[in-house]
Structures are given as structure tokens and as C-alpha cells.
Motif scaffolding. Structure first.
Motif, PDB file in Angstrom:
ATOM      1  N   ALA A   1       0.835  -1.194   0.000  1.00  0.00           N
ATOM      2  CA  ALA A   1       0.000   0.000   0.000  1.00  0.00           C
ATOM      3  C   ALA A   1       0.874   1.250   0.000  1.00  0.00           C
ATOM      4  O   ALA A   1       1.765   1.394   0.844  1.00  0.00           O
ATOM      5  CB  ALA A   1      -0.909   0.007   1.218  1.00  0.00           C
ATOM      6  N   VAL A   2       0.613   2.139  -0.951  1.00  0.00           N
ATOM      7  CA  VAL A   2       1.376   3.380  -1.063  1.00  0.00           C
ATOM      8  C   VAL A   2       0.647   4.452  -0.270  1.00  0.00           C
ATOM      9  O   VAL A   2      -0.461   4.868  -0.624  1.00  0.00           O
ATOM     10  CB  VAL A   2       1.539   3.799  -2.531  1.00  0.00           C
ATOM     11  N   GLY A   3       1.250   4.897   0.828  1.00  0.00           N
ATOM     12  CA  GLY A   3       0.608   5.862   1.694  1.00  0.00           C
ATOM     13  C   GLY A   3       0.792   7.281   1.223  1.00  0.00           C
ATOM     14  O   GLY A   3       1.418   7.557   0.173  1.00  0.00           O
ATOM     15  N   ALA A   4       0.258   8.208   1.993  1.00  0.00           N
ATOM     16  CA  ALA A   4       0.427   9.623   1.686  1.00  0.00           C
ATOM     17  C   ALA A   4       1.895   9.990   1.832  1.00  0.00           C
ATOM     18  O   ALA A   4       2.612   9.440   2.673  1.00  0.00           O
ATOM     19  CB  ALA A   4      -0.426  10.473   2.623  1.00  0.00           C
ATOM     20  N   PRO A   5       2.385  10.909   1.022  1.00  0.00           N
ATOM     21  CA  PRO A   5       3.794  11.303   1.125  1.00  0.00           C
ATOM     22  C   PRO A   5       4.059  12.046   2.428  1.00  0.00           C
ATOM     23  O   PRO A   5       3.150  12.602   3.045  1.00  0.00           O
ATOM     24  CB  PRO A   5       3.992  12.221  -0.080  1.00  0.00           C
ATOM     25  N   PHE A   6       5.299  12.006   2.859  1.00  0.00           N
ATOM     26  CA  PHE A   6       5.680  12.819   4.006  1.00  0.00           C
ATOM     27  C   PHE A   6       5.362  14.275   3.693  1.00  0.00           C
ATOM     28  O   PHE A   6       5.576  14.747   2.569  1.00  0.00           O
ATOM     29  CB  PHE A   6       7.159  12.640   4.325  1.00  0.00           C
ATOM     30  N   SER A   7       4.868  14.987   4.685  1.00  0.00           N
ATOM     31  CA  SER A   7       4.260  16.294   4.441  1.00  0.00           C
ATOM     32  C   SER A   7       5.291  17.420   4.455  1.00  0.00           C
ATOM     33  O   SER A   7       5.270  18.296   5.312  1.00  0.00           O
ATOM     34  CB  SER A   7       3.192  16.571   5.503  1.00  0.00           C
TER      35      SER A   7
END
Length: 487
Positions: free
Chosen positions: A238-244
Motif C-alpha cells: 500500500a502506497v501511503g500519503a507522502p511525508f508532508s
């Protein structure tokens, strides 16, 4: 400095001399104590690899002065007047056997002691293959054909789709058009000859994926140059949200485990393209398990530029936990930068004065440093035989293995597709001779990863984009002396 742990010395092993002397003094018949001299390090049969440092430690009694000598200048600097007791770091500069001698004088006479060390050839020399280099397996994505393997990391655990020890790779080019920087996939390989790739993840957010590092739970931190993102991919794909945070051409990644005083962190380098300029940076993403807790830009000013297929920027981030040192491959200046005590570097603590010339000129001058933490940064190797170095891995003896990118070189020669061993302590850095691992099209080498097998032998994996495969060097067979080989 890292000292070899092979053949580790124990304090109970001494090369000592104790001799009494007679005679009268002042008419009273008193005996002056004879000097004693001993080495606690190195002991008999001490062995290190070329490129490592060793500690010479000694003690004496009833002495007033001591003088050191070394059997050869190549054994390192242990010469001249020394304290009656002490220790000194010595760095041999060539393979061989060396004797360190201490002569001490006191009222009771003069005595000496000697200790020996054997310096074996460097690790890379021992890993040189005698036949064709084995192929682990293809890195071409089995579904969409993405190719040109860049990032390479060894899985630390078994979780989700991944088995501990698997080789995790991301592809920089897409399959349909083979365009640089358009790949979007991460694949895995079991570390055995003939392994078939399996897909771990695919996402447009992984555009231009070029560097990987892994967390203890097998989460994958992926640097994607094309999408300007750093993403966390689960072991299940699963590809999560990028580091913000804002990234500009992320081009290197390294994970640092938590310690008693520092949280876990991911270090990311940025290599913005275009005209060569001072826009290259290094960022620290602090973590609570997998969750980001803070973001700090710790290094600025690294020369960077170019386009996919010819990017000059900070790359090959490699962390040594033994010294809390982050190594950076500065491609533009053909240098290796060591940043000591990196976990405590504050915001913009190191400013790299790369004197970037603009346009696409390379190599740029050797970096110098300013900023509040400038003393933490040093250049440990620079110039030939580097030819636009790109990737790096930490060897078990504390040395670095570095691969040339050969950017701009089109004709194969004896100096293309080279692996180079670098010592953080050897003057000049370069250890032994480079090893050519592909004699065909230059610029084949990208990701590097190093590990040891169950017997303690060094194993090296590297991506070769001439055949879109992971290749293996080693292991070197264990020694016959009952312990692990120094390699």
C-alpha cells in the motif's frame, strides 16, 4: 574511528619484559627496580583489513622516557617520544605484517617490548570474482515491464509480501517507452540465483523512484525524483500519503534507528535538476515508529543539476551507526562527504560551499564547509578514480563501497563500471584498487547493498542496468582458523 574486531585483543595478553639488575648504589647495596614494558594492544596474531585503524596501547613502570618505532613507514605512524603509558590510533597504508616497538629507560636500565599486526588486503580485493559474477534475478516489473533498476535495499524482516533478506528494488524507467525517470514500480527478489521478481507496489506517486530505505517493520521509504515525493510504502504494497514536506528532486535515502537519546529518522537528499547550482540539500524526517514527528533541513548548498540519465547531486546516503556518521556521495564534485554526529545537526547546521559554476559544468570544486556545525563535515575522498560517483553501501569493516555512474561516458574502457572501496580513516580515502564489474556499456551501476551471511562473510549486491538485474559479489569463504574470516 572504527577498529577491527577480528582477532580482538584482550587485556590479558601482554608482550612484556621484566629483568632485574644487580649492583650497589651509593654504598648502601640498594637495588634499582628494572623497567617493565608491555603492550595490551595489539596482541599476538592481531589482524585487520587494509583501510582500518588499530589502537596501539602500552604500559610501563619504573621508566622516565620511552621511544616508539615501527618496522615500516607503511605500518602507520608510531614513532618518536611517547608517554610511559598511553594509547595511539595507527592507520597502516599497505598490506603486510608490521612490528611496533617501544624502548623505555629508567634508573634501573632500558627495556623494550614489541607487538605485531597483520594487515590483509582490502575487502573489495577479496571479493573480486574469479569467474562470471552471479546474477540473482531480473528486476523488470512482471506486470508493466518497468526497468532500469536504481534503488536497492535488503529487507530487515518478514512482513506482508516481503521475506527477510529479500532484495527490494525500484525501477527508474517505464516499460512501454523505456523513458528515464518514468518508472513507477517497486519489486522484490529472493536472494538466490534465478529468482523471479514479484511486484510490491505501483503508483504514479512513485514516478522516477530512485532510492529506497526500509524501516524495521519492512515499510519502504521511497524517494521519487519525478513526483518530488517521499512516500512510505507498506510491506503489503500500500502506497501511503507522502511525508508532508517540500522535496525537490529527492535523490537519496537512509534510515537511522532510534537510540536512547535520538528518535528514529529518515535522511533524504534533494538533487534539483537544471543548471548546476547550490540547491542540493539533506533533510531529516524524525519518526515515532512510522509517523513523522518533525522535519529539519540540516545541510544546504550541495551542487546539483542535470536531467534524468545525467543527474549531478547528493546521492548514495549511507549511515554508520557505530559513529553516528552519514556519508553523502557528492556526484558533482566527485567527493564523499562524511557528516559526523549527524543526529544532532541542527537546522542548516552545515552549509556546503561547493562553488557551483552554473550551467552544466562538472566536476565542481571540492566542497568546503561553513555553518554552526561545519566541524562535523569532512571530505574523506575526492577525484580519480571517481567518475561521477552515485551509490554507496557500508561494508562490515566500516569502509564504504562506492559505484561510479560514468555520466557522459559512452565508450567502454578499463575504467568504466567500477566499484571503489573508501576508508573513513585512511589518508586520501581510497583503499586498494577499484574493481570493474561490467565491461560493456558504461553507466551500468546504480543501487548497492551490503550484508553478511550466516558465517559472517561479506556479501555485496548491486543493480546493473545493462541487464536489468541484481548481481552478487561474495561471499568470501570463512577462514580455517576457527573464527570468521576477516572478510
Amino acid at each position: 574511528m572504527r577498529v577491527s574486531t577480528w582477532g580482538q585483543i584482550t587485556s590479558g595478553l601482554f608482550a612484556s619484559a621484566l629483568v632485574g639488575c644487580g649492583g650497589s648504589h651509593g654504598g648502601y647495596g640498594s637495588m634499582m627496580p628494572a623497567p617493565t614494558v608491555s603492550f595490551s594492544q595489539p596482541a599476538a596474531a592481531a589482524t585487520i583489513n587494509l583501510g582500518q585503524a588499530l589502537t596501539v596501547a602500552w604500559a610501563s613502570a619504573y621508566t622516565t622516557s620511552c621511544t616508539a618505532t615501527t618496522s615500516s613507514a607503511a605500518g602507520g605512524t608510531f614513532t618518536g617520544t611517547q608517554m610511559p603509558s598511553g594509547n595511539q590510533t595507527v592507520v597502516p597504508t599497505a598490506a603486510g605484517t608490521y612490528t611496533y616497538t617501544l624502548n623505555c629507560t629508567g634508573s634501573g636500565g632500558t627495556k623494550s617490548a614489541s607487538a605485531n599486526v597483520t594487515v590483509t588486503p582490502n575487502l573489495l580485493a577479496a571479493l573480486a570474482p574469479t569467474a562470471a559474477i552471479p546474477t540473482v534475478g531480473s528486476t523488470i516489473d512482471p506486470i508493466n515491464g518497468d526497468l532500469n533498476p536504481y534503488g536497492l535495499v535488503i529487507a530487515p524482516a518478514t512482513a506482508g509480501l516481503i521475506t527477510k533478506g529479500d532484495l527490494v528494488v525500484c525501477n527508474f524507467n517505464d516499460g512501454p517507452t523505456n523513458t528515464q525517470g518514468k518508472g513507477t514500480t517497486i519489486i522484490g527478489l529472493h536472494p538466490a540465483a534465478g529468482s523471479k521478481p514479484y511486484r510490491i507496489a505501483q503508483s504514479a506517486d512513485l514516478l522516477g523512484c530512485n532510492a529506497l530505505t526500509m524501516l524495521p517493520d519492512d515499510s519502504i521509504a521511497a524517494a521519487a525524483w519525478g513526483s518530488n515525493m517521499n512516500l512510505l510504502v507498506s510491506a503489503g504494497g500500500a502506497v501511503g500519503a507522502p511525508f508532508s514536506d517540500t522535496f525537490v528532486g529527492p535523490w537519496g535515502a537512509a534510515f537511522v534507528a532510534a537510540t536512547a537519546t535520538q528518535p528514529a529518522a529518515i535522511y533524504v537528499s534533494n538533487a534539483p535538476g537544471g543548471a548546476t547550482n547550490a540547491g542540493g540539500t539533506i533533510d531529516r524526517i524524525s519518526l515515532d515508529v512510522d509517523a513523522q514527528t518533525s522535519f529539519t533541513e540540516i545541510v544546504t548548498g550541495i551542487c546539483s543539476g542535470g536531467a534524468p540519465g545525467g543527474i549531478f547531486g547528493p546521492a548514495g546516503l549511507t549511515y554508520d551507526p557505530a559513529s553516528d556518521t552519514l556519508y553523502v556521495v557528492a556526484t558533482s564534485s566527485a567527493s564523499i562527504i562524511a557528516i559526523a554526529k549527524v543526529s544532532s545537526i541542527p537546522k542548516d547546521g552545515v552549509v556546503v560551499n561547493g562553488q557551483c559554476p552554473g550551467a552544466t559544468a562538472t566536476p565542481t570544486p571540492v566542497p568546503t564547509f561553513s555553518g554552526p556545525s561545519m566541524a562535523s563535515a569532512t571530505v574523506i575522498a575526492h577525484g580519480a578514480p571517481f567518475n561521477t560517483p552515485l551509490s554507496a553501501a557500508l561494508l562490515k569493516n566500516g569502509d564504504l563501497l562506492v559505484a561510479n555512474a560514468d555520466i557522459g561516458i559512452t565508450t567502454p574502457s578499463a575504467t568504466t563500471n567500477m566499484l571503489i572501496e573508501i576508508s573513513p580513516v585512511l589518508p586520501g580515502g581510497f583503499v586498494g584498487q577499484p574493481l570493474q564489474v561490467d565491461t560493456s556499456t558504461p553507466g551500468a551501476l546504480f543501487g548497492l547493498a551490503a550484508t553478511v551471511d550466516a558465517q559472517g562473510n561479506q556479501v555485496i549486491y548491486f543493480n546493473d542496468d545493462n541487464n536489468n538485474a541484481v548481481m552478487q559479489l561474495g561471499p568470501v569463504a570463512a577462514g580455517s582458523g576457527g573464527g570468521p574470516s576477516p572478510y
